[in-house]
Design a protein around this motif. Structure first.
Motif, mmCIF file in Angstrom:
data_model
loop_
_atom_site.group_PDB
_atom_site.id
_atom_site.type_symbol
_atom_site.label_atom_id
_atom_site.label_comp_id
_atom_site.label_asym_id
_atom_site.label_seq_id
_atom_site.Cartn_x
_atom_site.Cartn_y
_atom_site.Cartn_z
ATOM 1 N N LEU A 203 85.215 4.389 34.553
ATOM 2 C CA LEU A 203 85.443 4.463 36.001
ATOM 3 C C LEU A 203 86.789 5.140 36.238
ATOM 4 O O LEU A 203 87.842 4.557 35.964
ATOM 5 C CB LEU A 203 85.436 3.049 36.593
ATOM 6 C CG LEU A 203 85.534 2.941 38.109
ATOM 7 C CD1 LEU A 203 84.360 3.598 38.800
ATOM 8 C CD2 LEU A 203 85.610 1.478 38.536
ATOM 9 N N PRO A 204 86.783 6.381 36.734
ATOM 10 C CA PRO A 204 88.060 7.086 36.944
ATOM 11 C C PRO A 204 88.850 6.479 38.101
ATOM 12 O O PRO A 204 88.306 5.704 38.882
ATOM 13 C CB PRO A 204 87.627 8.516 37.259
ATOM 14 C CG PRO A 204 86.236 8.411 37.742
ATOM 15 C CD PRO A 204 85.626 7.187 37.134
ATOM 16 N N HIS B 227 89.762 7.822 40.735
ATOM 17 C CA HIS B 227 89.206 8.243 42.032
ATOM 18 C C HIS B 227 87.947 9.064 41.790
ATOM 19 O O HIS B 227 87.755 9.638 40.723
ATOM 20 C CB HIS B 227 90.219 9.062 42.836
ATOM 21 C CG HIS B 227 90.714 10.264 42.100
ATOM 22 N ND1 HIS B 227 89.986 11.415 42.003
ATOM 23 C CD2 HIS B 227 91.854 10.475 41.391
ATOM 24 C CE1 HIS B 227 90.666 12.299 41.283
ATOM 25 N NE2 HIS B 227 91.799 11.753 40.891
ATOM 26 N N ASP B 228 87.100 9.079 42.815
ATOM 27 C CA ASP B 228 85.922 9.948 42.836
ATOM 28 C C ASP B 228 84.991 9.826 41.631
ATOM 29 O O ASP B 228 84.931 10.715 40.789
ATOM 30 C CB ASP B 228 86.344 11.426 42.973
ATOM 31 C CG ASP B 228 87.057 11.683 44.267
ATOM 32 O OD1 ASP B 228 86.701 11.048 45.257
ATOM 33 O OD2 ASP B 228 87.971 12.523 44.280
ATOM 34 N N LEU B 229 84.255 8.763 41.581
ATOM 35 C CA LEU B 229 83.160 8.708 40.605
ATOM 36 C C LEU B 229 81.952 9.444 41.166
ATOM 37 O O LEU B 229 81.299 10.198 40.463
ATOM 38 C CB LEU B 229 82.776 7.260 40.289
ATOM 39 C CG LEU B 229 81.518 7.131 39.423
ATOM 40 C CD1 LEU B 229 81.798 7.591 37.999
ATOM 41 C CD2 LEU B 229 80.985 5.722 39.411
ATOM 42 N N PHE B 230 81.701 9.237 42.454
ATOM 43 C CA PHE B 230 80.484 9.788 43.053
ATOM 44 C C PHE B 230 80.673 11.238 43.494
ATOM 45 O O PHE B 230 81.758 11.645 43.906
ATOM 46 C CB PHE B 230 80.074 8.960 44.267
ATOM 47 C CG PHE B 230 79.537 7.591 43.909
ATOM 48 C CD1 PHE B 230 78.495 7.459 43.010
ATOM 49 C CD2 PHE B 230 80.073 6.453 44.465
ATOM 50 C CE1 PHE B 230 77.991 6.212 42.671
ATOM 51 C CE2 PHE B 230 79.579 5.202 44.139
ATOM 52 C CZ PHE B 230 78.540 5.078 43.241
ATOM 53 N N SER B 231 79.569 11.962 43.426
ATOM 54 C CA SER B 231 79.543 13.337 43.907
ATOM 55 C C SER B 231 79.385 13.341 45.427
ATOM 56 O O SER B 231 78.723 12.462 45.983
ATOM 57 C CB SER B 231 78.357 14.059 43.278
ATOM 58 O OG SER B 231 78.045 15.213 44.010
#
Lengths: 98, 238
Positions: free
Chosen positions: B84-85, B87-91
Protein backbone atom coordinates in the motif's frame (compact mmCIF):
# COMPACT_ATOMS: atom_id res chain seq x y z
CA UNK A 1 -10.83 -7.99 -16.92
CA UNK A 2 -7.37 -6.38 -16.58
CA UNK A 3 -6.46 -7.53 -20.10
CA UNK A 4 -9.69 -6.10 -21.54
CA UNK A 5 -9.19 -2.75 -19.79
CA UNK A 6 -5.57 -2.29 -20.86
CA UNK A 7 -5.84 -3.78 -24.35
CA UNK A 8 -8.77 -1.37 -24.79
CA UNK A 9 -6.53 1.52 -23.79
CA UNK A 10 -3.86 0.26 -26.22
CA UNK A 11 -6.43 0.18 -29.05
CA UNK A 12 -7.74 3.67 -28.25
CA UNK A 13 -4.30 5.24 -28.15
CA UNK A 14 -3.20 3.43 -31.32
CA UNK A 15 -6.27 4.84 -33.08
CA UNK A 16 -5.44 8.35 -31.83
CA UNK A 17 -1.80 7.98 -32.92
CA UNK A 18 -2.95 6.71 -36.32
CA UNK A 19 -5.37 9.61 -36.63
CA UNK A 20 -2.67 12.17 -35.79
CA UNK A 21 -0.21 10.61 -38.25
CA UNK A 22 -2.99 10.37 -40.85
CA UNK A 23 -3.66 14.11 -40.59
CA UNK A 24 0.06 14.84 -41.05
CA UNK A 25 0.13 12.55 -44.11
CA UNK A 26 -2.93 14.27 -45.57
CA UNK A 27 -1.23 17.65 -45.21
CA UNK A 28 1.75 16.17 -47.06
CA UNK A 29 -0.68 14.91 -49.75
CA UNK A 30 0.27 11.29 -49.10
CA UNK A 31 -2.02 8.30 -48.54
CA UNK A 32 -2.37 8.08 -44.71
CA UNK A 33 -3.07 4.35 -44.85
CA UNK A 34 -0.12 3.47 -47.02
CA UNK A 35 2.89 3.65 -44.68
CA UNK A 36 6.16 1.72 -44.86
CA UNK A 37 6.94 -1.25 -42.57
CA UNK A 38 9.44 0.95 -40.74
CA UNK A 39 6.82 3.61 -40.12
CA UNK A 40 4.30 0.98 -38.99
CA UNK A 41 6.87 -0.25 -36.48
CA UNK A 42 7.41 3.35 -35.35
CA UNK A 43 3.65 3.81 -34.90
CA UNK A 44 3.47 0.71 -32.71
CA UNK A 45 6.34 2.06 -30.60
CA UNK A 46 4.80 5.53 -30.29
CA UNK A 47 1.35 4.25 -29.30
CA UNK A 48 2.88 1.80 -26.76
CA UNK A 49 4.93 4.63 -25.32
CA UNK A 50 1.82 6.84 -25.13
CA UNK A 51 0.04 4.06 -23.18
CA UNK A 52 2.99 3.79 -20.79
CA UNK A 53 2.90 7.56 -20.22
CA UNK A 54 -0.86 7.47 -19.64
CA UNK A 55 -0.51 4.60 -17.13
CA UNK A 56 2.25 6.40 -15.24
CA UNK A 57 0.29 9.65 -15.32
CA UNK A 58 -2.68 7.90 -13.76
CA UNK A 59 -0.35 6.36 -11.15
CA UNK A 60 -1.58 2.85 -11.91
CA UNK A 61 1.73 1.01 -11.53
CA UNK A 62 1.20 0.22 -7.83
CA UNK A 63 -2.25 -1.20 -8.50
CA UNK A 64 -1.07 -3.25 -11.48
CA UNK A 65 1.96 -4.52 -9.56
CA UNK A 66 -0.31 -5.56 -6.70
CA UNK A 67 -2.33 -7.54 -9.24
CA UNK A 68 0.85 -9.35 -10.32
CA UNK A 69 1.08 -7.61 -13.70
CA UNK A 70 4.67 -7.10 -14.88
CA UNK A 71 5.93 -4.26 -17.08
CA UNK A 72 6.49 -6.78 -19.90
CA UNK A 73 2.88 -7.98 -19.72
CA UNK A 74 1.68 -4.40 -19.64
CA UNK A 75 3.77 -3.53 -22.70
CA UNK A 76 2.28 -6.55 -24.47
CA UNK A 77 -1.28 -5.42 -23.61
CA UNK A 78 -0.49 -2.03 -25.12
CA UNK A 79 1.44 -3.23 -28.17
CA UNK A 80 -0.90 -6.05 -29.24
CA UNK A 81 -3.81 -3.92 -30.53
CA UNK A 82 -1.35 -1.61 -32.33
CA UNK A 83 0.38 -4.56 -34.02
CA UNK A 84 -2.97 -6.13 -34.91
CA UNK A 85 -4.24 -2.82 -36.30
CA UNK A 86 -1.15 -2.21 -38.40
CA UNK A 87 -1.26 -5.77 -39.78
CA UNK A 88 -4.93 -5.41 -40.60
CA UNK A 89 -4.29 -2.13 -42.44
CA UNK A 90 -1.44 -3.70 -44.42
CA UNK A 91 -3.64 -6.63 -45.43
CA UNK A 92 -6.40 -4.19 -46.39
CA UNK A 93 -4.01 -2.07 -48.47
CA UNK A 94 -2.58 -5.18 -50.17
CA UNK A 95 -6.12 -6.34 -50.95
CA UNK A 96 -7.04 -2.95 -52.43
CA UNK A 97 -3.84 -2.85 -54.49
CA UNK A 98 -4.58 -6.31 -55.89
CA UNK B 1 4.38 -17.19 14.25
CA UNK B 2 6.68 -17.34 11.25
CA UNK B 3 8.55 -14.74 9.23
CA UNK B 4 6.77 -14.38 5.89
CA UNK B 5 8.91 -11.57 4.52
CA UNK B 6 12.36 -10.39 5.55
CA UNK B 7 14.57 -7.76 3.97
CA UNK B 8 17.98 -8.32 5.56
CA UNK B 9 21.10 -6.13 5.75
CA UNK B 10 19.73 -3.68 3.21
CA UNK B 11 21.87 -0.80 1.99
CA UNK B 12 20.71 1.96 -0.32
CA UNK B 13 22.19 5.24 -1.49
CA UNK B 14 20.69 7.94 -3.67
CA UNK B 15 23.64 9.52 -5.46
CA UNK B 16 26.07 10.45 -2.69
CA UNK B 17 23.50 10.25 0.10
CA UNK B 18 23.44 6.95 1.97
CA UNK B 19 19.90 6.40 3.25
CA UNK B 20 20.20 2.84 4.54
CA UNK B 21 23.48 1.30 5.70
CA UNK B 22 22.27 -1.92 7.34
CA UNK B 23 18.53 -2.07 7.77
CA UNK B 24 16.24 -5.01 8.31
CA UNK B 25 12.48 -5.41 7.92
CA UNK B 26 10.59 -8.48 9.07
CA UNK B 27 6.92 -9.29 8.57
CA UNK B 28 5.62 -12.00 10.87
CA UNK B 29 2.43 -14.01 10.47
CA UNK B 30 -0.32 -12.72 12.74
CA UNK B 31 1.62 -9.64 13.85
CA UNK B 32 1.12 -5.95 13.22
CA UNK B 33 4.59 -4.44 13.17
CA UNK B 34 5.24 -0.72 13.12
CA UNK B 35 8.31 1.06 11.81
CA UNK B 36 8.91 4.47 13.33
CA UNK B 37 11.57 6.90 12.21
CA UNK B 38 12.06 10.57 11.57
CA UNK B 39 11.44 11.97 8.10
CA UNK B 40 14.16 11.04 5.65
CA UNK B 41 15.55 8.21 7.77
CA UNK B 42 14.64 5.60 5.16
CA UNK B 43 11.38 3.98 6.35
CA UNK B 44 9.68 4.31 2.98
CA UNK B 45 12.84 3.29 1.14
CA UNK B 46 13.11 0.14 3.27
CA UNK B 47 9.48 -0.78 2.73
CA UNK B 48 9.77 -0.18 -1.03
CA UNK B 49 12.88 -2.37 -1.20
CA UNK B 50 11.10 -5.13 0.75
CA UNK B 51 8.19 -4.90 -1.70
CA UNK B 52 10.48 -4.99 -4.73
CA UNK B 53 9.43 -1.50 -5.80
CA UNK B 54 13.02 -0.25 -5.82
CA UNK B 55 16.30 -2.15 -5.89
CA UNK B 56 18.67 -2.18 -2.93
CA UNK B 57 22.40 -1.65 -3.40
CA UNK B 58 22.95 -4.80 -1.34
CA UNK B 59 20.97 -7.12 0.89
CA UNK B 60 18.42 -9.83 0.23
CA UNK B 61 14.67 -10.20 0.45
CA UNK B 62 13.13 -13.48 1.57
CA UNK B 63 9.46 -13.99 0.87
CA UNK B 64 7.37 -17.07 1.38
CA UNK B 65 10.43 -19.29 1.80
CA UNK B 66 12.29 -17.99 -1.25
CA UNK B 67 15.31 -15.69 -1.37
CA UNK B 68 15.46 -12.86 -3.90
CA UNK B 69 18.57 -10.81 -4.62
CA UNK B 70 16.57 -8.62 -6.97
CA UNK B 71 12.94 -9.03 -5.93
CA UNK B 72 10.31 -7.93 -8.41
CA UNK B 73 7.17 -6.36 -7.10
CA UNK B 74 4.74 -8.19 -9.40
CA UNK B 75 6.33 -11.56 -8.55
CA UNK B 76 6.01 -10.99 -4.80
CA UNK B 77 2.47 -9.65 -5.28
CA UNK B 78 1.47 -12.74 -7.24
CA UNK B 79 2.73 -14.85 -4.32
CA UNK B 80 0.70 -12.96 -1.72
CA UNK B 81 2.26 -9.59 -0.98
CA UNK B 82 0.22 -6.39 -0.99
CA UNK B 83 2.02 -3.05 -0.99
CA UNK B 84 0.00 0.00 0.00
CA UNK B 85 1.83 3.14 -1.18
CA UNK B 86 1.71 6.39 0.80
CA UNK B 87 -0.67 7.81 -1.82
CA UNK B 88 -2.71 6.80 -4.85
CA UNK B 89 -3.25 3.08 -4.94
CA UNK B 90 -6.29 3.42 -7.18
CA UNK B 91 -6.28 4.50 -10.79
CA UNK B 92 -8.31 7.56 -11.76
CA UNK B 93 -9.44 5.71 -14.90
CA UNK B 94 -11.86 3.28 -13.26
CA UNK B 95 -14.46 3.32 -10.48
CA UNK B 96 -13.58 1.81 -7.11
CA UNK B 97 -15.87 -1.17 -7.81
CA UNK B 98 -14.19 -1.91 -11.15
CA UNK B 99 -10.75 -1.90 -9.53
CA UNK B 100 -11.90 -4.15 -6.69
CA UNK B 101 -13.44 -6.48 -9.31
CA UNK B 102 -10.09 -6.64 -11.10
CA UNK B 103 -8.36 -7.64 -7.86
CA UNK B 104 -11.11 -10.11 -7.01
CA UNK B 105 -10.99 -11.84 -10.41
CA UNK B 106 -7.21 -11.92 -10.51
CA UNK B 107 -6.90 -13.69 -7.16
CA UNK B 108 -10.36 -15.20 -6.60
CA UNK B 109 -10.67 -12.79 -3.71
CA UNK B 110 -13.31 -12.08 -1.10
CA UNK B 111 -16.72 -10.53 -1.73
CA UNK B 112 -16.46 -6.87 -2.70
CA UNK B 113 -19.65 -5.62 -1.06
CA UNK B 114 -18.81 -7.31 2.25
CA UNK B 115 -15.28 -5.82 2.27
CA UNK B 116 -16.58 -2.36 1.35
CA UNK B 117 -19.30 -2.58 3.98
CA UNK B 118 -16.70 -3.57 6.58
CA UNK B 119 -14.69 -0.45 5.75
CA UNK B 120 -17.77 1.80 5.48
CA UNK B 121 -17.35 2.58 1.77
CA UNK B 122 -20.20 0.54 0.32
CA UNK B 123 -22.00 3.67 -0.91
CA UNK B 124 -18.81 4.91 -2.61
CA UNK B 125 -18.11 1.80 -4.69
CA UNK B 126 -19.49 3.23 -7.93
CA UNK B 127 -17.67 6.54 -7.57
CA UNK B 128 -14.37 7.59 -9.09
CA UNK B 129 -11.40 7.62 -6.69
CA UNK B 130 -10.80 11.36 -7.14
CA UNK B 131 -14.34 12.07 -5.90
CA UNK B 132 -13.58 10.52 -2.50
CA UNK B 133 -12.09 12.26 0.52
CA UNK B 134 -8.67 11.19 1.84
CA UNK B 135 -10.21 9.10 4.62
CA UNK B 136 -12.74 7.43 2.32
CA UNK B 137 -10.01 6.64 -0.18
CA UNK B 138 -7.83 5.06 2.50
CA UNK B 139 -10.76 2.96 3.72
CA UNK B 140 -11.47 1.89 0.13
CA UNK B 141 -7.82 0.86 -0.18
CA UNK B 142 -8.18 -1.26 2.95
CA UNK B 143 -11.25 -2.82 1.31
CA UNK B 144 -9.00 -3.69 -1.64
CA UNK B 145 -6.59 -5.44 0.75
CA UNK B 146 -9.48 -7.39 2.31
CA UNK B 147 -10.68 -8.45 -1.16
CA UNK B 148 -7.14 -9.51 -2.11
CA UNK B 149 -6.63 -11.68 1.03
CA UNK B 150 -2.84 -11.30 0.98
CA UNK B 151 -0.33 -13.16 3.17
CA UNK B 152 1.63 -10.02 3.87
CA UNK B 153 0.78 -6.29 3.78
CA UNK B 154 3.34 -3.50 3.66
CA UNK B 155 1.65 -0.15 4.23
CA UNK B 156 3.58 3.08 3.86
CA UNK B 157 2.16 5.81 6.11
CA UNK B 158 -1.49 4.73 5.76
CA UNK B 159 -2.64 7.17 8.45
CA UNK B 160 -1.13 10.29 6.94
CA UNK B 161 -3.64 13.11 6.51
CA UNK B 162 -6.50 11.01 7.82
CA UNK B 163 -9.02 12.14 10.48
CA UNK B 164 -8.73 10.43 13.90
CA UNK B 165 -12.00 8.52 13.43
CA UNK B 166 -10.82 7.18 10.07
CA UNK B 167 -7.39 6.40 11.54
CA UNK B 168 -9.03 4.34 14.28
CA UNK B 169 -11.06 2.40 11.74
CA UNK B 170 -7.95 1.77 9.64
CA UNK B 171 -5.98 0.64 12.70
CA UNK B 172 -8.82 -1.71 13.64
CA UNK B 173 -8.81 -3.15 10.12
CA UNK B 174 -5.04 -3.70 10.21
CA UNK B 175 -5.42 -5.41 13.60
CA UNK B 176 -8.18 -7.65 12.22
CA UNK B 177 -5.96 -8.58 9.27
CA UNK B 178 -3.15 -9.51 11.67
CA UNK B 179 -5.59 -11.49 13.83
CA UNK B 180 -6.60 -13.39 10.68
CA UNK B 181 -2.96 -14.45 10.21
CA UNK B 182 -1.75 -11.78 7.79
CA UNK B 183 1.75 -10.37 8.37
CA UNK B 184 1.31 -6.58 8.52
CA UNK B 185 4.03 -3.92 8.53
CA UNK B 186 3.03 -0.27 8.79
CA UNK B 187 5.06 2.93 8.91
CA UNK B 188 3.90 6.26 10.27
CA UNK B 189 4.22 9.00 12.85
CA UNK B 190 0.84 8.62 14.56
CA UNK B 191 2.45 7.36 17.75
CA UNK B 192 -0.58 6.82 20.05
CA UNK B 193 -2.68 5.11 17.34
CA UNK B 194 0.17 2.93 16.15
CA UNK B 195 1.43 2.00 19.61
CA UNK B 196 -2.10 0.97 20.58
CA UNK B 197 -2.41 -1.27 17.53
CA UNK B 198 1.13 -2.67 17.24
CA UNK B 199 2.57 -5.97 18.39
CA UNK B 200 6.14 -4.95 17.69
CA UNK B 201 8.04 -1.71 17.16
CA UNK B 202 11.05 -1.17 14.91
CA UNK B 203 12.96 2.11 14.97
CA UNK B 204 14.64 3.22 11.77
CA UNK B 205 17.39 5.75 12.37
CA UNK B 206 20.82 6.67 10.98
CA UNK B 207 20.48 4.14 8.18
CA UNK B 208 19.85 1.16 10.41
CA UNK B 209 16.97 -0.44 12.29
CA UNK B 210 16.54 -1.36 15.94
CA UNK B 211 14.06 -3.99 17.04
CA UNK B 212 12.51 -2.46 20.17
CA UNK B 213 10.03 -5.27 20.82
CA UNK B 214 6.45 -4.76 21.99
CA UNK B 215 5.19 -1.18 22.43
CA UNK B 216 5.48 -1.42 26.22
CA UNK B 217 9.25 -2.06 25.86
CA UNK B 218 9.69 0.45 23.05
CA UNK B 219 8.38 3.40 25.03
CA UNK B 220 10.87 2.59 27.81
CA UNK B 221 13.83 2.74 25.44
CA UNK B 222 15.63 5.97 26.30
CA UNK B 223 17.39 6.39 22.96
CA UNK B 224 14.03 5.99 21.19
CA UNK B 225 12.44 8.46 23.57
CA UNK B 226 15.17 11.03 22.99
CA UNK B 227 15.75 10.38 19.29
CA UNK B 228 12.19 9.95 18.06
CA UNK B 229 9.37 10.58 20.51
CA UNK B 230 10.55 14.08 21.48
CA UNK B 231 10.06 15.94 24.77
CA UNK B 232 6.23 15.86 24.87
CA UNK B 233 5.67 12.18 24.13
CA UNK B 234 8.91 11.45 26.04
CA UNK B 235 7.37 12.89 29.21
CA UNK B 236 4.10 10.99 28.65
CA UNK B 237 6.08 7.77 28.13
CA UNK B 238 8.01 8.40 31.34
Amino acid sequence: MIVRAYVGRGARLWLLTRLAVGIVFLFGQANPLDVSTRNSFGLVLVSTFACAVETTRRRELALLGNMGVSYAQLAAFFALPAIAGELLLRILMAGLAA
Amino acid sequence: MSIVLAAECVTKSFRERRVLSSATLRAVTGQLRVIFGRNGEGKSTLIKIAAGRIAADSGAVHFDGRAYLTPRFHELAARGLFYLPDHDLFSSAFTIRRQLEMIQRQFEGDAIDAAADRMGVLEHLDRWPYKLSGGELRRAELAAIIVRRPRCVLADEPFRGVAPADAEQLARAFRELAAAGVAVVVTGHEVPTLLDAADHVTWCTSGTTYELGPPSSAVRDEAFQRGYLGPHLYSIAR
